[in-house]
Design an enzyme around this catalytic site. Structure first.
Site, PDB file in Angstrom:
ATOM      1  N   ASP A   9      94.561 -25.074  -1.298  1.00 34.37           N
ATOM      2  CA  ASP A   9      95.809 -24.086  -1.782  1.00 34.37           C
ATOM      3  C   ASP A   9      95.942 -23.073  -0.673  1.00 34.37           C
ATOM      4  OD1 ASP A   9      97.723 -22.960  -3.561  1.00 34.37           O
ATOM      5  OD2 ASP A   9      96.179 -21.377  -3.760  1.00 34.37           O
ATOM      6  N   PHE A  10      96.922 -22.638  -0.709  1.00 37.82           N
ATOM      7  CA  PHE A  10      97.319 -21.335   0.411  1.00 37.82           C
ATOM      8  C   PHE A  10      97.307 -19.971  -0.109  1.00 37.82           C
ATOM      9  CE2 PHE A  10      99.849 -19.142   3.570  1.00 37.82           C
ATOM     10  CZ  PHE A  10      99.197 -19.464   4.471  1.00 37.82           C
TER      11      PHE A  10
END
Length: 213
Positions: A9-10
């Site tokens: 995920d970022f």
């Protein structure tokens, strides 16, 4: 299992965008619903897609709300994001070990690229999957499966890593092991409810996980 790929995920995992996201939501919501939302309420909006969040908050007004959100968010992006310790150094180390790296995010590709530029990590990722690439966002398995397909990696050889329930559930829904990050704004105890196979206390923990395979 031999770990061949790590899917990240970022927001809130590789780059600390929590203040940016909360302040953006507060800016938009305070204008539309004065005094009805607090910063704490905005924690619930970290993880789902913007469209999903605004559909729940203001049905029928999603497009207008999203446009306002994006305008303010882009304007203040670079000043409000901060780094987490050891992220880029660890990614570089993993890359040197032959591990493939991917981003699997619920944000637009343009903003993933913006964040990667601020982080100085654009060159490290083989694949990035944003909302532009899929019909269904996390926790649906589609973005995770698409990342694996583009990497050419089997699901048993990958780990999905994130700071939110959506990340862990998307990994599990795709048949992939998952790791939570203890630096999640919601805390490790929250993530443990979703039974990730790993809980990272620090980004560097990934090096040992990969070595142990």
């Amino acid at each position: 299992m031999a770990v061949k790929a790590l899917l990240f995920d970022f927001d809130g995992t590789l780059l600390n965008t929590n203040d940016l996201i909360i302040q953006t939501f507060m800016h938009v919501l305070e204008e539309r619903f004065p005094g009805q939302y607090s910063s704490k309420d905005c924690l619930n909006f970290i993880g789902p897609s913007l469209k999903q969040t605004f559909s729940d908050i203001a049905p029928g007004e999603e497009d207008a709300m999203m446009a306002k959100y994006r305008t303010w968010n882009v304007l203040h992006h670079d000043e409000l994001v901060t780094d987490y310790p050891d992220v880029v150094a660890t990614l570089e180390h993993l890359k040197s070990m032959g591990i493939q790296l991917a981003i699997v995010s619920t944000k637009r590709n343009e903003m993933i690229d913006r964040g990667l530029g601020v982080l100085g990590a654009t060159h490290l990722f083989d694949v990035r999957i944003g909302t532009d690439d899929v019909k269904n966002v996390k926790p649906n398995p589609e973005p995770v499966l698409l990342a694996l397909e583009r990497l050419g990696v089997a699901k048993e050889d990958a780990i999905m890593i994130g700071d939110n329930s959506h990340d862990i559930e998307a990994g599990h829904n795709a048949g992939v092991k998952a790791a939570g990050v203890a630096w999640s704004i919601r805390g490790a105890d929250y993530l443990l409810q979703f039974k990730p196979e790993y809980m990272l206390q620090a980004m560097t923990d990934l090096i040992d996980i990969v070595k142990e395979g």
